[in-house]
Design an enzyme around this catalytic site. Sequence first.
Site, short mmCIF file in Angstrom:
data_model
loop_
_atom_site.label_atom_id
_atom_site.label_comp_id
_atom_site.label_asym_id
_atom_site.label_seq_id
_atom_site.Cartn_x
_atom_site.Cartn_y
_atom_site.Cartn_z
N LYS A 84 -13.98 -18.43 -76.85
CA LYS A 84 -13.64 -17.30 -76.16
C LYS A 84 -12.70 -17.33 -75.53
CE LYS A 84 -17.00 -19.09 -72.72
NZ LYS A 84 -18.44 -19.07 -72.29
N TYR A 114 10.00 -12.88 -51.02
CA TYR A 114 9.54 -11.57 -50.28
C TYR A 114 8.76 -12.04 -49.13
CZ TYR A 114 9.82 -8.91 -54.74
OH TYR A 114 10.19 -8.25 -55.80
C1 PLP Z 1 -18.83 -20.24 -72.01
C2 PLP Z 1 -20.23 -20.74 -72.59
C3 PLP Z 1 -20.21 -21.95 -73.17
C4 PLP Z 1 -19.23 -23.15 -73.11
O1 PLP Z 1 -19.29 -23.62 -71.88
P1 PLP Z 1 -18.28 -24.93 -71.34
O2 PLP Z 1 -18.93 -25.27 -70.34
O3 PLP Z 1 -17.03 -24.50 -71.62
O4 PLP Z 1 -18.64 -25.81 -72.51
C5 PLP Z 1 -21.60 -22.37 -73.68
N1 PLP Z 1 -22.78 -21.44 -73.57
C6 PLP Z 1 -22.44 -20.00 -73.31
C7 PLP Z 1 -23.75 -19.10 -73.08
C8 PLP Z 1 -21.20 -19.84 -72.55
O5 PLP Z 1 -21.33 -18.59 -72.00
#
Ligand code: PLP
Length: 363
Positions: free
Chosen positions: A40, A259
């Site tokens: 993601k 700035y």
């Molecule tokens: C993002 C996510 C993961 C992965 O988490 P990590 O800590 O990056 O391994 C797994 N399960 C769900 C439901 C997530 O939202």
Amino acid sequence: MKASLRRPTVIEVDLLAVAANIDAVAATLPATTKLFSVVKANAYGHGVERIAPFIEQRVDGFCVSNLDEGIELRRLGIAKDILVLGSVPPAFVHEAILHDIILSATTQDWVDELESVKGLRVHIKVDSGMGRVGFRTRDAVDGAILSLLDKQVAVEGIFTHFATADQEDNRQFQQQLDFFRELLATLTVCPSCVHASNSAASLWHPEAAFNMVRIGDVQYGLNPSGRDLLPPIDLQPAMSLRSELVQVKTLPVGESIGYGGTYQTQEEQVIGTVPIGYADGFTRDMQGFSVLVDGRHCPVVGRVSMDQITVLLPNSYPLGTTVTLIGRDKEAVITVQDWADFRKTINYEVVCLLSDRIPRRYH
Ligand SMILES: *Cc1c(COP(=O)(O)O)cnc(C)c1O
């Protein structure tokens, strides 16, 4: 946003490091445990276009947070299973069917609203203590599964998510695990694919792997617990971030930088300008942090601008000298975790916020 290719600021991603991290986690899991790669948010900023195809053959499937990310994977030619972890509005469910993307069922309302869903595949999301999305009781899960089966939906999996798998204190983790196990044991129909573990649970709680894990952060060589717990495997950081000095000037004492004039030269000092700023994810709160030039830490002086930062150099360097913002330069190293510590946040947020303006290069 289009990447700025005519600027020397570049993220370098080591694809072999990602592969090695995945293999290292896989080696600690039972051979029957499926491994889903969480890609993601543009593979946590590492660039999903190159990451996903590169690792497809070493993983059993992919997790994304929304349907668009799933469809993007199909466009990239990904053939393996894709699971959307978040909730997808019923209006878009037909597109999930079209692209053969598995959805998460998170509420009974969602289940009730589904129409003509032949070919839909779902995993049931159980809220075992995150308080976020998912069904909270055994009866609610049972009811959802039965109505889904009634609608000819393929209920292929069931999963939950831990809130504290990255912490030393494992009381809440254990409560969630016990709740989930108990729920599974009493379901009328239990889906075949069962998963709970993120990176942290995969590393520090192998007993919670069930028959699938979902790993994100650790793939990229990042420690999901920051500096709290030591990973049982060697992790290889996958990302470096480099730029170049585009201006170097020697200023007399008392000159104002940036700035707000928040910094004045303390004596005759050499100031270098680097073309990266808060629009790239080098956030304004990083004033006072450092970058590496010629193997030395050089502090960021003056405000971080949208597109530039100014750094204090130990002496003059030619234009085009490499500036390392993340990675190694001679004996010195700056890690994503160093950025996170300075900003009082987690490594996840640092990599996700590196904007699309910075091109990603792969080797
Ligand atoms: C993002 C996510 C993961 C992965 O988490 P990590 O800590 O990056 O391994 C797994 N399960 C769900 C439901 C997530 O939202």
